[in-house]
Design a protein around this motif. Structure first.
Motif, PDB file in Angstrom:
ATOM      1  N   SER A  67      26.071  52.545  69.895  1.00 23.51           N
ATOM      2  CA  SER A  67      26.590  53.133  68.656  1.00 23.51           C
ATOM      3  C   SER A  67      25.628  52.960  67.497  1.00 23.51           C
ATOM      4  O   SER A  67      25.063  51.894  67.283  1.00 23.51           O
ATOM      5  N   ASN A  90      34.361  53.009  62.522  1.00 27.55           N
ATOM      6  CA  ASN A  90      34.662  54.348  63.031  1.00 27.55           C
ATOM      7  C   ASN A  90      33.635  55.397  62.608  1.00 27.55           C
ATOM      8  O   ASN A  90      33.601  56.480  63.185  1.00 27.55           O
ATOM      9  N   SER A 132      37.479  53.538  66.967  1.00 30.75           N
ATOM     10  CA  SER A 132      37.270  52.282  67.686  1.00 30.75           C
ATOM     11  C   SER A 132      38.136  51.183  67.086  1.00 30.75           C
ATOM     12  O   SER A 132      38.286  50.121  67.659  1.00 30.75           O
ATOM     13  N   CYS A 133      38.701  51.459  65.923  1.00 28.66           N
ATOM     14  CA  CYS A 133      39.553  50.510  65.200  1.00 28.66           C
ATOM     15  C   CYS A 133      40.619  51.320  64.470  1.00 28.66           C
ATOM     16  O   CYS A 133      40.323  52.397  63.951  1.00 28.66           O
ATOM     17  N   ASP A 191      28.075  57.786  68.960  1.00 28.50           N
ATOM     18  CA  ASP A 191      28.045  57.079  70.241  1.00 28.50           C
ATOM     19  C   ASP A 191      27.122  57.811  71.209  1.00 28.50           C
ATOM     20  O   ASP A 191      27.249  59.022  71.379  1.00 28.50           O
TER      21      ASP A 191
END
Length: 183
Positions: free
Chosen positions: A76, A172, A160-161, A176
């Motif tokens: 990431s 976020n 991701s959160c 990726d």
């Protein structure tokens, strides 16, 4: 008056006839035949080979992609708020992935651009695409072939959160890098 009515009727009939159409005998695009399996085998030199990080000896065709001690296991690139500029701190990560892809010209990568939940859906999709394209461009400038790279936007759809906090939002905002078999 009768002549005008007849003229209008003829024009209307002509327009209706022009708008109708006979059924198209060739109604679809050609379909690529993949029944031979050549596309996934890597036999054709013009095709990109699928890499599955979970296949191969010891759980990986390329173990360096899964080794937590190797920079290639990090996937990431994080971005600042409302930005799609790849920060200098991610240069070594992008360079490592570029070096790997140049050394393995048949390997393909997808870059997924992500955003936090703030902003409209349309804005976030556009920003996610700009982030994915920025990583793709950086890899391309480092010698990775265009045919190895694909960029897509997921917008805010793959956080991701999920907390409503700055630390979560910053996690976020990312691009990726995924190898075939991981997406």
């Amino acid at each position: 008056m009768k002549f005008q009515h007849l003229t209008l009727s003829l024009i209307a009939a002509g327009l209706l006839a022009a708008c109708s159409s006979a059924p198209n005998q060739n109604q679809g695009a050609a379909v690529e035949d993949r029944s031979s399996g050549a596309a996934s085998s890597g036999v054709d030199g013009n095709r990109v080979t699928t890499v599955n990080a979970n296949d191969g000896a010891n759980g990986s065709a390329y173990p360096e992609l899964r080794d937590p001690k190797n920079i290639l296991s990090k996937r990431s690139v994080l971005f600042d708020y409302d930005s799609y500029v790849v920060k200098d701190q991610y240069r070594p990560l992008v360079e490592a992935h570029a070096k790997f892809l140049v050394a393995h010209p048949k390997v393909k990568m997808m870059i997924q651009g992500n955003t936090d939940e703030r902003g409209s859906r349309e804005y976030n999709l556009a920003l996610g695409q700009k982030r994915a394209d920025a990583v793709k461009k950086a890899l391309g400038l480092l010698g990775v072939a265009e045919s190895q790279l694909e960029s897509v936007s997921l917008g805010e759809e793959k956080p991701s959160c999920t907390d409503a906090s700055e630390s979560c939002w910053s996690a976020n905002r990312r691009g990726d890098m995924l190898y075939s078999g991981e997406f």
